[in-house]
Design a protein around this motif. Structure first.
Motif, mmCIF file in Angstrom:
data_model
loop_
_atom_site.group_PDB
_atom_site.id
_atom_site.type_symbol
_atom_site.label_atom_id
_atom_site.label_comp_id
_atom_site.label_asym_id
_atom_site.label_seq_id
_atom_site.Cartn_x
_atom_site.Cartn_y
_atom_site.Cartn_z
ATOM 1 N N HIS A 132 0.837 -1.204 0.000
ATOM 2 C CA HIS A 132 0.000 0.000 0.000
ATOM 3 C C HIS A 132 0.876 1.259 0.000
ATOM 4 O O HIS A 132 0.621 2.199 -0.751
ATOM 5 N N ARG A 133 1.878 1.248 0.870
ATOM 6 C CA ARG A 133 2.781 2.400 0.967
ATOM 7 C C ARG A 133 3.490 2.658 -0.358
ATOM 8 O O ARG A 133 3.577 3.799 -0.816
ATOM 9 N N GLU A 134 3.964 1.607 -0.980
ATOM 10 C CA GLU A 134 4.660 1.748 -2.258
ATOM 11 C C GLU A 134 3.722 2.243 -3.353
ATOM 12 O O GLU A 134 4.112 3.066 -4.188
ATOM 13 N N THR A 135 2.481 1.783 -3.344
ATOM 14 C CA THR A 135 1.491 2.240 -4.331
ATOM 15 C C THR A 135 1.229 3.729 -4.168
ATOM 16 O O THR A 135 1.237 4.484 -5.149
ATOM 17 N N LEU A 136 0.997 4.165 -2.932
ATOM 18 C CA LEU A 136 0.735 5.577 -2.667
ATOM 19 C C LEU A 136 1.949 6.444 -2.987
ATOM 20 O O LEU A 136 1.806 7.548 -3.535
ATOM 21 N N THR A 137 3.129 5.955 -2.688
ATOM 22 C CA THR A 137 4.351 6.698 -2.993
ATOM 23 C C THR A 137 4.494 6.873 -4.504
ATOM 24 O O THR A 137 4.842 7.957 -4.978
ATOM 25 N N GLY A 138 4.201 5.821 -5.250
ATOM 26 C CA GLY A 138 4.249 5.917 -6.708
ATOM 27 C C GLY A 138 3.255 6.936 -7.237
ATOM 28 O O GLY A 138 3.582 7.741 -8.119
ATOM 29 N N LEU A 139 2.041 6.932 -6.691
ATOM 30 C CA LEU A 139 1.034 7.907 -7.109
ATOM 31 C C LEU A 139 1.451 9.327 -6.751
ATOM 32 O O LEU A 139 1.231 10.266 -7.522
ATOM 33 N N LEU A 140 2.055 9.486 -5.599
ATOM 34 C CA LEU A 140 2.510 10.805 -5.176
ATOM 35 C C LEU A 140 3.607 11.311 -6.107
ATOM 36 O O LEU A 140 3.593 12.469 -6.526
ATOM 37 N N ASN A 141 4.530 10.427 -6.457
ATOM 38 C CA ASN A 141 5.634 10.818 -7.339
ATOM 39 C C ASN A 141 5.152 11.185 -8.737
ATOM 40 O O ASN A 141 5.718 12.058 -9.381
ATOM 41 N N GLU A 142 4.086 10.520 -9.201
ATOM 42 C CA GLU A 142 3.524 10.841 -10.512
ATOM 43 C C GLU A 142 2.845 12.205 -10.502
ATOM 44 O O GLU A 142 2.805 12.891 -11.510
#
Length: 143
Positions: free
Chosen positions: A49-59
């Motif tokens: 979950h954390r990695e998914t949200l981090t990816g979305l934030l970076n995009e």
């Protein structure tokens, strides 16, 4: 609060849950070895979950989408969670249930507000948080 701050707070919350479940693994190792794998599984899912949200934030895509809905999200429960310091397996489970509830509520709200594919993503995250809460309920009843 800005949308970026909300996403960062959600990432923080996922990290807190990950840390709780890793601590749960340690507690279980000494107190209830049969629960160790359950805590390990939930920790892996929170990390994802954390990695998914981090990816979305970076995009940056999600940040602009959420901006229009900040007033509707009612984010106080997510903001009020402090760093957890459970001193027993029971305290850990109670703390984790509360955090899972907050995460479930936030992801459910986001799923309702956003269009696909984000609505599907947040509904999936909400379901996983609900599953974690159910597992924690079973753990609590067992201890």
């Amino acid at each position: 609060m800005k949308a970026r701050e909300l996403i960062e707070r959600l990432i923080w919350q996922e990290n807190e849950l990950y840390n709780l479940y890793k601590l749960g693994e340690t507690y279980a190792l000494f107190e209830r070895p049969e629960l160790r794998d359950t805590f390990a599984l939930m920790a892996e899912e929170e990390l994802r979950h954390r990695e998914t949200l981090t990816g979305l934030l970076n995009e940056g895509t999600l940040e602009s989408l959420i901006l229009d809905y900040m007033d509707e999200l009612s984010i106080e429960p997510v903001l009020s969670d402090e760093r957890a310091k459970p001193e027993s397996l029971e305290e850990l489970v109670v703390e984790a249930v509360l955090r899972e509830k907050h995460a479930y509520e936030m992801y459910s709200k986001l799923a309702k507000l956003l269009d696909e594919p984000f609505s599907d993503l947040f509904m999936h995250l909400a379901r996983e948080e609900l599953t974690h809460a159910y597992r924690l309920k079973l753990i609590y009843e067992a201890i």
